[in-house]
Design a protein around this motif. Structure first.
Motif, mmCIF file in Angstrom:
data_model
loop_
_atom_site.group_PDB
_atom_site.id
_atom_site.type_symbol
_atom_site.label_atom_id
_atom_site.label_comp_id
_atom_site.label_asym_id
_atom_site.label_seq_id
_atom_site.Cartn_x
_atom_site.Cartn_y
_atom_site.Cartn_z
ATOM 1 N N ILE A 14 7.319 6.007 -6.196
ATOM 2 C CA ILE A 14 8.206 4.852 -6.221
ATOM 3 C C ILE A 14 9.607 5.226 -6.677
ATOM 4 C CG2 ILE A 14 6.322 3.249 -6.630
ATOM 5 C CD1 ILE A 14 7.033 3.226 -9.560
ATOM 6 N N ASP A 15 9.745 6.442 -7.264
ATOM 7 C CA ASP A 15 11.061 6.872 -7.709
ATOM 8 C C ASP A 15 11.837 7.587 -6.616
ATOM 9 O OD1 ASP A 15 9.620 7.721 -10.894
ATOM 10 O OD2 ASP A 15 10.572 5.857 -10.256
ATOM 11 N N THR A 16 11.176 7.829 -5.490
ATOM 12 C CA THR A 16 11.820 8.535 -4.395
ATOM 13 C C THR A 16 12.845 7.636 -3.731
ATOM 14 O OG1 THR A 16 9.785 9.743 -4.015
ATOM 15 C CG2 THR A 16 11.416 9.810 -2.271
ATOM 16 N N PRO A 17 14.100 8.086 -3.629
ATOM 17 C CA PRO A 17 15.105 7.233 -3.016
ATOM 18 C C PRO A 17 14.804 6.989 -1.548
ATOM 19 C CG PRO A 17 15.957 9.470 -3.350
ATOM 20 C CD PRO A 17 14.631 9.395 -4.042
ATOM 21 N N GLY A 18 15.180 5.824 -1.089
ATOM 22 C CA GLY A 18 15.047 5.515 0.325
ATOM 23 C C GLY A 18 13.713 4.933 0.712
ATOM 24 N N ARG A 19 12.849 4.602 -0.238
ATOM 25 C CA ARG A 19 11.567 4.001 0.101
ATOM 26 C C ARG A 19 11.793 2.607 0.664
ATOM 27 N NH1 ARG A 19 6.969 6.550 -1.246
ATOM 28 N NH2 ARG A 19 5.879 4.660 -0.663
ATOM 29 N N ASP A 20 10.916 2.218 1.578
ATOM 30 C CA ASP A 20 10.976 0.886 2.178
ATOM 31 C C ASP A 20 10.105 -0.045 1.345
ATOM 32 O OD1 ASP A 20 10.346 -1.400 3.883
ATOM 33 O OD2 ASP A 20 11.300 -0.257 5.490
ATOM 34 N N ARG A 21 10.745 -0.931 0.590
ATOM 35 C CA ARG A 21 10.004 -1.777 -0.341
ATOM 36 C C ARG A 21 9.145 -2.808 0.393
ATOM 37 N NH1 ARG A 21 9.424 -0.198 -5.511
ATOM 38 N NH2 ARG A 21 9.805 -2.238 -6.460
ATOM 39 N N ALA A 22 9.575 -3.238 1.561
ATOM 40 C CA ALA A 22 8.752 -4.173 2.328
ATOM 41 C C ALA A 22 7.451 -3.503 2.762
ATOM 42 C CB ALA A 22 9.522 -4.687 3.545
ATOM 43 N N ILE A 23 7.537 -2.259 3.204
ATOM 44 C CA ILE A 23 6.339 -1.498 3.562
ATOM 45 C C ILE A 23 5.447 -1.329 2.344
ATOM 46 C CG2 ILE A 23 5.551 0.837 4.126
ATOM 47 C CD1 ILE A 23 6.241 -0.541 6.618
ATOM 48 N N ASP A 24 6.037 -0.987 1.206
ATOM 49 C CA ASP A 24 5.250 -0.796 -0.006
ATOM 50 C C ASP A 24 4.577 -2.093 -0.442
ATOM 51 O OD1 ASP A 24 5.840 1.885 -0.169
ATOM 52 O OD2 ASP A 24 7.513 1.624 -1.557
ATOM 53 N N LEU A 25 5.255 -3.211 -0.270
ATOM 54 C CA LEU A 25 4.664 -4.503 -0.624
ATOM 55 C C LEU A 25 3.454 -4.807 0.267
ATOM 56 C CD1 LEU A 25 4.674 -7.173 -2.186
ATOM 57 C CD2 LEU A 25 6.321 -8.055 -0.511
ATOM 58 N N VAL A 26 3.602 -4.572 1.551
ATOM 59 C CA VAL A 26 2.495 -4.823 2.477
ATOM 60 C C VAL A 26 1.339 -3.875 2.189
ATOM 61 C CG1 VAL A 26 1.801 -4.735 4.899
ATOM 62 C CG2 VAL A 26 3.964 -5.779 4.272
ATOM 63 N N ARG A 27 1.641 -2.616 1.870
ATOM 64 C CA ARG A 27 0.575 -1.671 1.533
ATOM 65 C C ARG A 27 -0.192 -2.149 0.296
ATOM 66 N NH1 ARG A 27 3.435 2.464 0.624
ATOM 67 N NH2 ARG A 27 3.191 3.679 2.538
ATOM 68 N N ALA A 28 0.523 -2.609 -0.711
ATOM 69 C CA ALA A 28 -0.136 -3.097 -1.926
ATOM 70 C C ALA A 28 -1.017 -4.301 -1.616
ATOM 71 C CB ALA A 28 0.919 -3.463 -2.976
ATOM 72 N N ALA A 29 -0.513 -5.198 -0.765
ATOM 73 C CA ALA A 29 -1.299 -6.367 -0.384
ATOM 74 C C ALA A 29 -2.537 -5.954 0.404
ATOM 75 C CB ALA A 29 -0.444 -7.338 0.429
ATOM 76 N N CYS A 30 -2.393 -4.951 1.263
ATOM 77 C CA CYS A 30 -3.534 -4.471 2.045
ATOM 78 C C CYS A 30 -4.613 -3.870 1.140
ATOM 79 C CB CYS A 30 -3.067 -3.435 3.063
ATOM 80 S SG CYS A 30 -2.141 -4.115 4.459
ATOM 81 N N ILE A 31 -4.193 -3.082 0.142
ATOM 82 C CA ILE A 31 -5.143 -2.498 -0.795
ATOM 83 C C ILE A 31 -5.926 -3.592 -1.516
ATOM 84 C CG2 ILE A 31 -5.312 -1.272 -3.002
ATOM 85 C CD1 ILE A 31 -5.043 0.678 -0.843
ATOM 86 N N ALA A 32 -5.202 -4.617 -1.985
ATOM 87 C CA ALA A 32 -5.869 -5.734 -2.652
ATOM 88 C C ALA A 32 -6.815 -6.446 -1.688
ATOM 89 C CB ALA A 32 -4.827 -6.715 -3.201
ATOM 90 N N GLY A 33 -6.399 -6.575 -0.430
ATOM 91 C CA GLY A 33 -7.244 -7.221 0.569
ATOM 92 C C GLY A 33 -8.535 -6.476 0.809
ATOM 93 N N VAL A 34 -8.487 -5.146 0.805
ATOM 94 C CA VAL A 34 -9.703 -4.344 0.991
ATOM 95 C C VAL A 34 -10.675 -4.579 -0.162
ATOM 96 C CG1 VAL A 34 -10.583 -1.979 1.010
ATOM 97 C CG2 VAL A 34 -8.617 -2.579 2.420
#
Length: 450
Positions: A14-34
């Motif tokens: 998460i400290d890496t510059p240039g990360r796509d926060r929308a992608i990270d949000l969806v990934r987190a939601a997907c993990i919770a969904g699983v």
């Protein structure tokens, strides 16, 4: 283990510059969904014959709409393609290549898997030694292995990503079309012959096609489409999916379309990707808010750890539930009955909290920096093959003390193959010193993957 001792902690993703926060949000939601989806499938009952553990969704109607909401695996592979393409292109700009990318991915995926599988094997041995019924121990091993298909398939997809990204960069539409057409052809043969075994060929074609879709998202080509075009793509995918349900081509239970994978998952992935692109702006604004931001920061560096450990956590909770009910003689609510449904919010909250509590400290393993990777494409191929074989063994034979031990050996071998040999390390240090002194190294580098 040497692999663990010689590695040092890596900076959080998460400290890496240039990360796509929308992608990270969806990934987190997907993990919770699983976690939620699998927690809903846990059914525990205690009868005069003893505890019983079943899939609570078997023969029910509620799994169909729930699968429409929580079947996120296609989106996982799209996000994997997006993140992999982004990471590899960033690495290229720093002078690295596909060999480094694949070596790092093998380490990042297989090291936490090694710890999880070895721990589960030890727990199964303890259960056996404690006199637990053999059929319950076997069932626990079987349930643990079921979600591991993702690890094996994702490992193969990521290992092939540099090659497929090159193909995408030269012939994007043609490459994606060929993979999708092969997936359709497999489905046609499966439906035409009635032999489901043919469908397992789509373990390659369906998921690789979805990864290619992630490349288009990483290019910005999907976001560049007009809103009307993206809405039409989403509507067309959903419409075709509905027609396939009515025609009996695909099961309306999207969870059932995973084993074996079907082209229904391609349609789900297209719809999800188009909808994500349409909602990217609101998702970015949501990800910038404090509470979602904390969720992203908590889940992103622990995504694989959560995935690997959520099933052992659920199995432990199911076992504790049965043990408490047996000791106290308190009746458990009938599966799929009114009281069972009333207890689901508390059960889901407990499942999520327990998974988070376990994943929090164990994520240190996932964060260990990859050691210097091998420059040999052949060694990387063997490493990916050994890792995939370990997962396949557990899926086909089930997880037992013996198969867990064999899988652990295969994973150790894969991790060692992905590392640079000691002699290679010495040559590289010599080459580095030669560069510092102003002379060129005499060693010839291996050809990169991408």
């Amino acid at each position: 283990m040497t692999i663990v001792r010689t590695a040092v902690a890596a900076p959080s993703p998460i400290d890496t510059p240039g990360r796509d926060r929308a992608i990270d949000l969806v990934r987190a939601a997907c993990i919770a969904g699983v976690v939620v989806l699998h927690a809903m499938m846990v059914g525990v009952a205690v009868t005069d014959a003893g505890p019983s553990f079943v899939n609570a969704s078997d023969g029910t109607r509620w799994i169909v709409p729930l699968s429409w909401l929580l079947q996120v695996m296609p989106l996982f592979f799209v996000i994997g393609g997006f993140s992999g393409a982004t990471a590899l292109r960033r690495a290229r700009r720093r002078g690295r290549d596909g060999v480094d990318f694949v070596a790092g991915r093998i380490h990042r995926l297989l090291l936490p898997a090694l710890v999880t599988i070895a721990t589960v094997g030890a727990l199964l041995a303890l259960l056996t030694a404690a006199g637990a019924p053999a059929d319950l121990v076997a069932l626990a091993g079987f349930r643990f292995a079921q979600p591991l298909w993702f690890l094996g398939v994702f490992l193969v997809c990521q290992a092939l990503l540099p090659v497929l990204l090159r193909l995408h960069e030269t012939a994007p539409v043609r490459t994606a079309t060929i993979l999708a057409a092969m997936a359709v052809a497999v489905d046609v043969v499966r439906v035409g012959t009635g032999i489901d075994a043919y469908g397992f060929l789509n373990l390659a074609f369906v998921w690789l096609a979805l990864q290619q879709l992630g490349f288009f998202l990483a290019d910005g080509r999907i976001d560049a489409l007009s809103r009307r075009s993206r809405m039409l793509w989403a509507a067309a995918a959903i419409g075709l999916l509905a027609i396939s349900f009515v025609a009996g081509v695909h099961s309306p239970d999207l969870v059932a379309n995973i084993n074996p994978p079907t082209t229904a998952l391609l349609l789900v992935g297209i719809a999800h990707t188009a909808l994500f692109s349409l909602l990217r702006g609101p998702l970015e604004r949501l990800a910038a808010r404090p509470a979602p931001g904390r969720l992203i920061d908590a889940v992103t560096p622990r995504a694989m750890t959560v995935y690997l450990w959520h099933m052992p956590v659920l199995l432990c909770l199911a076992g504790l539930t049965a043990a408490v009910a047996t000791i106290t003689t308190l009746p458990l609510p009938a599966i799929d009955g009114p009281w069972w449904w009333l207890s689901r919010p508390a059960w889901l909250a407990l499942a999520l909290a327990a998974t988070a509590a376990v994943a929090w400290p164990l994520a240190r393993i996932e964060a260990i920096r990859s050691p210097q990777g091998t420059r040999s494409v052949g060694r990387l191929g063997l490493a990916a093959g050994a890792g995939t074989a370990a997962v396949a063994l557990l899926l086909v034979a089930g997880t037992t003390v013996f198969t867990a031990a064999v899988a652990a050996v295969l994973l150790v071998a894969a991790l060692r193959l992905a590392r640079a040999p000691q002699s290679g390390d010495r040559r590289r240090r010599t080459a580095d010193r030669s560069i510092i002194r102003g002379s060129r190294p005499r060693t010839r580098p291996d050809l990169p993957l991408g």
